[in-house]
Design an enzyme around this catalytic site. Structure first.
Site, mmCIF file in Angstrom:
data_model
loop_
_atom_site.group_PDB
_atom_site.id
_atom_site.type_symbol
_atom_site.label_atom_id
_atom_site.label_comp_id
_atom_site.label_asym_id
_atom_site.label_seq_id
_atom_site.Cartn_x
_atom_site.Cartn_y
_atom_site.Cartn_z
ATOM 1 N N CYS A 43 -23.191 -36.958 79.176
ATOM 2 C CA CYS A 43 -23.678 -36.912 80.563
ATOM 3 C C CYS A 43 -25.199 -36.861 80.623
ATOM 4 O O CYS A 43 -25.810 -37.434 81.510
ATOM 5 C CB CYS A 43 -23.083 -35.710 81.278
ATOM 6 S SG CYS A 43 -23.226 -34.162 80.383
ATOM 7 N N GLU B 165 -19.786 -30.320 87.107
ATOM 8 C CA GLU B 165 -20.851 -30.847 86.247
ATOM 9 C C GLU B 165 -20.550 -32.330 86.078
ATOM 10 O O GLU B 165 -19.565 -32.697 85.449
ATOM 11 C CB GLU B 165 -20.855 -30.095 84.913
ATOM 12 C CG GLU B 165 -22.184 -30.186 84.209
ATOM 13 C CD GLU B 165 -22.195 -31.256 83.141
ATOM 14 O OE1 GLU B 165 -22.613 -32.401 83.468
ATOM 15 O OE2 GLU B 165 -21.791 -30.976 82.010
ATOM 16 N N LYS C 277 -6.975 -28.270 81.505
ATOM 17 C CA LYS C 277 -6.371 -29.592 81.344
ATOM 18 C C LYS C 277 -7.309 -30.466 80.526
ATOM 19 O O LYS C 277 -8.457 -30.666 80.882
ATOM 20 C CB LYS C 277 -6.119 -30.276 82.693
ATOM 21 C CG LYS C 277 -5.261 -31.544 82.496
ATOM 22 C CD LYS C 277 -5.255 -32.474 83.701
ATOM 23 C CE LYS C 277 -6.348 -33.495 83.681
ATOM 24 N NZ LYS C 277 -6.342 -34.428 82.525
ATOM 25 N N GLU D 181 -24.268 -45.023 85.680
ATOM 26 C CA GLU D 181 -23.996 -44.374 84.398
ATOM 27 C C GLU D 181 -23.175 -45.346 83.528
ATOM 28 O O GLU D 181 -22.026 -45.644 83.830
ATOM 29 C CB GLU D 181 -23.212 -43.074 84.635
ATOM 30 C CG GLU D 181 -23.015 -42.275 83.359
ATOM 31 C CD GLU D 181 -22.353 -40.912 83.596
ATOM 32 O OE1 GLU D 181 -21.296 -40.857 84.245
ATOM 33 O OE2 GLU D 181 -22.914 -39.911 83.105
#
Ligand code: NAI
Ligand code: MG
Length: 487
Positions: free
Chosen positions: A289, A255, A179, A390
């Site tokens: 990331c 992850e 997806k 983040e």
């Protein structure tokens, strides 16, 4: 990379059971270019029913795929890799118009094709083990595909994540459903056209698009999906874990996010430390990331380092990602734009010093795109949200430290643990600090996105569960069985 690719065909339908289809309820979602806010595509939004159809097709097709020999399966993967290499410019173009990645820095297609090439040969490496340790018995283990595997990918480096999940899943004999992210579905849809050309048997390789709350959630809770690999935010990783726990306890590889520190000691080569860390946060507008979003520089060299860093980033051209000279494109969409601006405001109100980027980009000058200037904060409180969370944008915090002990404590004072960088010419110090830092990957005299494809990549703490990377990825797609026989 070509600046204009008017010939690139935009595919935006679902690829299920070997055919391109619209969604069962005909729903679509609109994709806007982040650099102009013009409509780029109307993309099919997979429904729960579409997920069910894809999983049923995958389940039916998988046994005969698993029965093929490694080179028989590998031939399809090899063909897919070859097609990818022929279409790098299309992939670069589609990423630029959907999520704003500058074509100048497009590496994802190459990284992805290398993975498909490697996995096309890797089936031979699937081996169990044996044991003769119990008298009168022989033991052995078999490694077998889970059956139906799913991959849910983010928008920041879609082709890399598409490849790092689909290639090992298929090489190990699973059928797979990928997806794409609603923010960047076009390269995945383009790769579906290559899957069709490569001739994968129907049902083995399905590629769908849509939002997380519908098709993503349906995959996470599907009873017939036995392993799922996800890359994206920590919050969504938690939702997927809950959905897996409440359904069939499928195997998960996660992850997740990062707040990676880079530590610059006084004996480092400052020019190269500044260069690497500037690229580490600047590449893909900081939407990575592992980006080194926190930098700690030793007090005696701080002014010098900050000056070099500021000059380098200040010289990066901001603008249209299709322009070959542009190194800083827009952020992915309006949500990302608001989120990053919120963290910039929070940084300013925390009392941090704005070293670079004190004025927002005049949107009217750049076609009303979602542009954010390269931003450097100095002397930012360690507990401010901009320093802790983040941000996922072109924003870096540079703080000063005095001692090794102090910087290790600060680097580790986070719930994240994906990547860390250490710059020093003292070899024992480099390894001592690398050992002390809580992160899945540590670069010495290099920083993100540097990553060796055959090393295991993944997070300590809330940055994830499990590892990815060539041979290491295969464990996410193979179930282990013990067999014992009495002699
Ligand atoms: P996200 O983690 O929500 O989306 C990633 C993927 O997960 C997309 O394909 C999405 O459709 C899917 N998804 C979302 N909710 C789901 C659910 N409940 N069940 C199953 N699948 C689901 O990230 P998003 O919304 O695109 O970005 C938001 C923030 O997440 C970013 O600002 C950034 O901070 C972080 N992020 C971090 C990434 C990383 O690699 N560390 C990658 C992407 C986003
Ligand atoms: Mg989301």
């Amino acid at each position: 990379m070509a600046a204009q690719r008017e010939n690139t065909k935009i595919e935006s339908r679902l690829f299920i059971n070997g055919k391109f289809v619209e969604s069962s309820d005909k729903k679509t979602f609109r994709l806007l270019s982040p650099s102009t806010r013009e409509v780029v595509a109307e993309v099919s939004e997979a429904s729960t029913q579409d997920v069910n159809t894809a999983v049923a097709a995958a389940k039916a097709a998988q046994p005969s795929w698993a029965a093929l020999s490694p080179p028989e399966r590998g031939a399809y993967l090899r063909k897919f890799a070859t097609l990818m290499r022929e279409h790098m410019q299309d992939l670069a173009y589609l990423e630029a118009i959907s999520m704003g990645r500058p074509v100048r820095d497009y590496i994802d297609g190459f990284v992805g094709a290398r993975l498909w090439e490697w996995f096309s040969e890797a089936g031979w490496a699937i081996h169990g083990s044996t044991s003769l340790n119990s008298p009168g018995m022989v033991g052995m283990t078999l490694l077998q595909p889970y059956g139906v595997a799913a991959g849910i990918i983010p928008w920041n480096a879609p082709v890399i994540f598409f490849s790092s999940k689909a290639a090992p899943a298929l090489a190990c004999g699973n059928a797979v459903i990928i997806k794409s992210s609603e923010k960047a579905p076009l390269t995945s849809a383009f790769l579906a056209t290559l899957a069709e050309k490569a001739g994968f048997p129907p049902g083995i390789f399905n590629i769908i698009h849509g939002h997380g709350t519908t098709s993503g959630a349906a995959l996470a809770s599907h009873m017939d999906i036995r392993t799922l690999s996800f890359t994206g935010s920590t919050a969504t990783g938690r939702s997927i874990s809950i959905a897996a726990a409440k359904s069939n306890l499928k195997n998960l590889h996660l992850e997740l996010g990062g707040k990676s520190p880079a530590v610059v000691f006084d004996d480092a080569d400052l020019e190269s430390a500044a260069s690497d860390t500037q690229f580490g946060i600047g590449w893909n507008a900081g939407q990575i990331c592992m980006a080194n979003s926190r930098i700690y520089v030793q007090d005696t060299v701080a002014d010098k380092f900050i000056n070099i860093f500021k000059e380098k980033w200040g010289n990066v051209k901001i603008g249209n990602p299709l322009d070959n000279e542009v190194g800083l494109g827009p952020v992915a969409d309006s949500l990302q734009f608001e989120k990053v601006n919120k963290y910039i405001e929070l940084g300013k109100s925390s009392g941090a010093k704005v070293i670079l980027g004190d004025k927002p980009v005049q949107r009217s000058q750049l076609n009303d795109g979602y542009y954010i200037p390269a931003t450097i904060f100095g002397e930012i409180p360690e507990d401010s949200k901009t320093m802790k969370e983040e941000v996922f944008g072109p924003v870096v915090c540079i703080n000063i430290f005095k001692t090794e002990e102090e910087v290790i404590q600060k680097a580790n004072d986070t719930e994240y643990g994906l990547y860390a960088a250490i710059f020093t010419t003292n070899h024992s110090r480099a390894l001592r600090v690398a050992k002390a830092i809580q992160a899945g990957t540590v670069g010495i005299n290099c920083s993100a996105p540097t990553n060796l494809p055959d090393l295991p990549f993944g997070g300590y703490k809330s940055s994830g569960i499990g590892r990815e990377g060539m041979i290491h990825s295969m464990r996410n797609y193979l179930e282990e069985k013990s067999i014992m026989t009495k002699l």
